[in-house]
Design an enzyme around this catalytic site. Sequence first.
Site, mmCIF file in Angstrom:
data_model
loop_
_atom_site.group_PDB
_atom_site.id
_atom_site.type_symbol
_atom_site.label_atom_id
_atom_site.label_comp_id
_atom_site.label_asym_id
_atom_site.label_seq_id
_atom_site.Cartn_x
_atom_site.Cartn_y
_atom_site.Cartn_z
ATOM 1 N N LYS A 137 0.738 -1.262 0.125
ATOM 2 C CA LYS A 137 0.037 0.139 0.091
ATOM 3 C C LYS A 137 0.881 1.427 0.048
ATOM 4 C CE LYS A 137 -4.415 -1.709 1.402
ATOM 5 N NZ LYS A 137 -4.453 -2.897 2.191
ATOM 6 N N GLU B 71 -9.973 6.123 4.651
ATOM 7 C CA GLU B 71 -10.518 4.987 5.259
ATOM 8 C C GLU B 71 -9.605 3.725 5.443
ATOM 9 O OE1 GLU B 71 -10.911 5.269 2.104
ATOM 10 O OE2 GLU B 71 -9.981 3.434 1.528
ATOM 11 N N SER C 184 1.500 -9.639 -0.949
ATOM 12 C CA SER C 184 1.133 -8.186 -0.713
ATOM 13 C C SER C 184 1.368 -7.664 0.369
ATOM 14 C CB SER C 184 -0.384 -8.036 -0.990
ATOM 15 O OG SER C 184 -1.229 -8.871 -0.183
HETATM 16 C C1 PLP Z 1 -5.278 -4.055 1.746
HETATM 17 C C2 PLP Z 1 -4.534 -5.094 1.421
HETATM 18 C C3 PLP Z 1 -4.923 -5.981 0.398
HETATM 19 C C4 PLP Z 1 -6.081 -5.931 -0.475
HETATM 20 O O1 PLP Z 1 -6.139 -4.580 -1.185
HETATM 21 P P1 PLP Z 1 -6.046 -4.518 -2.794
HETATM 22 O O2 PLP Z 1 -6.270 -3.286 -2.826
HETATM 23 O O3 PLP Z 1 -6.897 -5.661 -3.208
HETATM 24 O O4 PLP Z 1 -4.764 -5.020 -3.148
HETATM 25 C C5 PLP Z 1 -4.232 -7.200 0.285
HETATM 26 N N1 PLP Z 1 -3.139 -7.395 0.993
HETATM 27 C C6 PLP Z 1 -2.505 -6.637 1.806
HETATM 28 C C7 PLP Z 1 -1.434 -7.093 2.580
HETATM 29 C C8 PLP Z 1 -3.143 -5.485 2.184
HETATM 30 O O5 PLP Z 1 -2.900 -4.702 3.229
#
Ligand code: PLP
Length: 402
Positions: free
Chosen positions: A94, A116, A383
Amino acid sequence: MAENYFKKFPNLEGYFGEYGGAFIPPDLEKEMKRISEAYFSISKSHNFISELRSIRKHYQGRPTPVYFCNRLSEKYGGRIYLKREDLNHTGAHKLNHCMGEALLAKHLGKKKLIAETGAGQHGVALATAAAYFGLECEIHMGEVDMEKEHPNVVRMEILGAKVVPVKHGLRTLKEAVDSAFGAYLEDPITTLYCIGSVVGPHPFPMMVRDFQRVVGIEAKEQFFDMTGELPDKVVACVGGGSNAMGIFSSFLDDDECELYGVEPAGLSIDKIGEHAATMTHGKPGVIHGFKCYLLQDDKGEPAPVYSVASGLDYPGVGPEHSMLKDLKKVKYDYINDSETIDAFFELSRLEGIIPALESAHAVAYAIKLAKGNPQKSILVNLSGRGDKDIDFVVDKFGLPEK
Ligand SMILES: *Cc1c(COP(=O)(O)O)cnc(C)c1O
């Protein structure tokens, strides 16, 4: 075709095929137009590009590595690789778009960032960006998520952000978006609303995707350097869809790469309120100012959603994903809570990497793919890291036997 694709989608009104757009009050429409225009000119300027590049390298720690999972691949077959966004500063992908959005805010002369957050990852990333640029920061968060993701609440406060608890409805991500939107509408001149994914009215789905493209650009080159080829399959979890768009965007042209977006099937894929598999059970609709596949109740209102991963429980999904589903460019599938928890421990114990519960959905799906395709290479966008989830997982599910 790649450059063509990015020129074509979204179009000038912010549409990806029939999805996207900006379904918002006229006041806000004016402001979004200003942001769009500023984004188009500022994001192409040498100053902006070189400042963002320098931030990514010296502050975020990019490029993040691509890693081959030796023991996981040995156990399940296939060749499983991870793009290590968990190693990005603050522990998730993010920060890629938060630093971009905050840099844009600085160029626009804004004083304050509003957003948010679901799992708290976006809030932490934005609070981090605000601290970096010396901007005020206000984060809206559902009370249920605040309890579940307590360490992230403390992190935001330490970073100097104000956390606003959201007490209505299910008290999770959707209500938090409503609340943050409301606060932004009160003062769109000196604040910038920094949405946490490739969702919301135009230009956010485009901006957030563009800021996340760095993930795919790096990953493609790194994977090629390691293996001399492209991955057979690319897998990412999909909440709003930003980490998935980040990595998919570099492979949209490569017909030999199969792309998989993984949604949460929660406790039950067949029961409304017990999952957040928007692509599987949603129908086109409007939420938070844009058109997309949307989980809806009998009245066409956004349905209640659930996932063990707070960052994935959103009833809508990015408009670009909605289009890519219709174009059959990406296959959307799902993984449930218990498969997610198994993958959480598998990656921890076989590779020494504790994944975020969101990312564990993608890992679980990669394991499934590997079992059925022992010859194939699979690149997973990891992610985020799972530190935020450890107490919750162990309290709720206990530790598996050795
Ligand atoms: C917020 C988050 C997601 C989901 O958000 P996307 O916009 O779908 O990528 C996925 N993995 C992690 C670690 C997150 O913090």
